[in-house]
Design a protein around this motif. Structure first.
Motif, short mmCIF file in Angstrom:
data_model
loop_
_atom_site.label_atom_id
_atom_site.label_comp_id
_atom_site.label_asym_id
_atom_site.label_seq_id
_atom_site.Cartn_x
_atom_site.Cartn_y
_atom_site.Cartn_z
N THR A 60 27.21 55.83 39.21
CA THR A 60 27.26 54.66 40.08
C THR A 60 27.55 53.45 39.22
O THR A 60 27.25 53.41 38.02
N VAL A 61 28.14 52.42 39.85
CA VAL A 61 28.52 51.21 39.12
C VAL A 61 28.48 50.03 40.09
O VAL A 61 28.75 50.17 41.28
N LEU A 62 28.13 48.86 39.58
CA LEU A 62 28.18 47.63 40.35
C LEU A 62 29.60 47.09 40.24
O LEU A 62 30.13 46.96 39.14
N SER A 63 30.22 46.83 41.39
CA SER A 63 31.59 46.32 41.36
C SER A 63 31.72 45.12 42.28
O SER A 63 30.88 44.86 43.13
N ASP A 121 30.87 46.14 36.42
CA ASP A 121 29.90 45.70 35.42
C ASP A 121 29.60 46.83 34.45
O ASP A 121 29.08 47.88 34.85
N ARG A 122 29.92 46.62 33.19
CA ARG A 122 29.72 47.64 32.17
C ARG A 122 28.25 48.03 32.03
O ARG A 122 27.92 49.19 31.79
N GLY A 123 27.34 47.09 32.20
CA GLY A 123 25.91 47.37 32.03
C GLY A 123 25.26 48.05 33.21
O GLY A 123 24.08 48.40 33.17
N SER A 124 26.01 48.26 34.31
CA SER A 124 25.40 48.84 35.51
C SER A 124 25.69 50.33 35.66
O SER A 124 25.28 50.92 36.67
N VAL A 161 39.67 45.16 36.49
CA VAL A 161 40.53 46.30 36.82
C VAL A 161 41.92 45.73 37.07
O VAL A 161 42.05 44.62 37.57
N PRO A 162 42.99 46.44 36.73
CA PRO A 162 44.33 45.91 36.99
C PRO A 162 44.50 45.49 38.46
O PRO A 162 44.05 46.18 39.37
N VAL A 163 45.15 44.36 38.67
CA VAL A 163 45.36 43.81 40.01
C VAL A 163 46.31 44.71 40.80
O VAL A 163 47.26 45.25 40.25
N THR A 164 46.00 44.89 42.08
CA THR A 164 46.86 45.66 42.98
C THR A 164 47.34 44.77 44.11
O THR A 164 46.94 43.60 44.20
N SER A 165 48.14 45.32 45.00
CA SER A 165 48.61 44.56 46.15
C SER A 165 47.46 44.25 47.11
O SER A 165 47.56 43.34 47.92
N GLU A 166 46.35 45.00 47.02
CA GLU A 166 45.19 44.77 47.88
C GLU A 166 44.32 43.62 47.40
O GLU A 166 43.62 43.00 48.17
#
Length: 86
Positions: free
Chosen positions: A59-62, A46-49, A35-40
């Motif tokens: 839902t997604v695994l991140s 995960d595309r497969g999740s 994901v684009p980097v943020t100040s945080e």
């Protein structure tokens, strides 16, 4: 009484050993998408999740890596540090 308690403990121990110890679980392959980097910080998913749960929500695994905090530099010393004693 102690004899009965010892027999019960032995029986329970035997059941635990016969049931087998938990086996390690290995995760499947992941396809991390950045994901684009943020100040945080930085984040990946995960595309497969991707899954739809029973409520219809996606839902997604991140994974998230917080941005490192800046360290305050130590004041410079006017004299060099003494050598370590041996």
């Amino acid at each position: 009484m102690k004899r009965i308690l010892g027999a019960v403990c032995g029986l329970l121990l035997g059941l635990v050993l016969l049931s087998g110890l938990p086996q390690p679980v290995f995760a499947g392959p992941v396809d991390w998408q950045e994901v684009p980097v943020t100040s945080e910080g930085q984040q990946w998913w995960d595309r497969g999740s991707l899954r739809l749960n029973k409520n219809g929500n996606l839902t997604v695994l991140s994974r998230f890596q917080p941005r490192p905090r800046r360290r305050v530099p130590m004041a410079r010393r006017s004299a060099p540090r003494p050598a370590a004693s041996t």
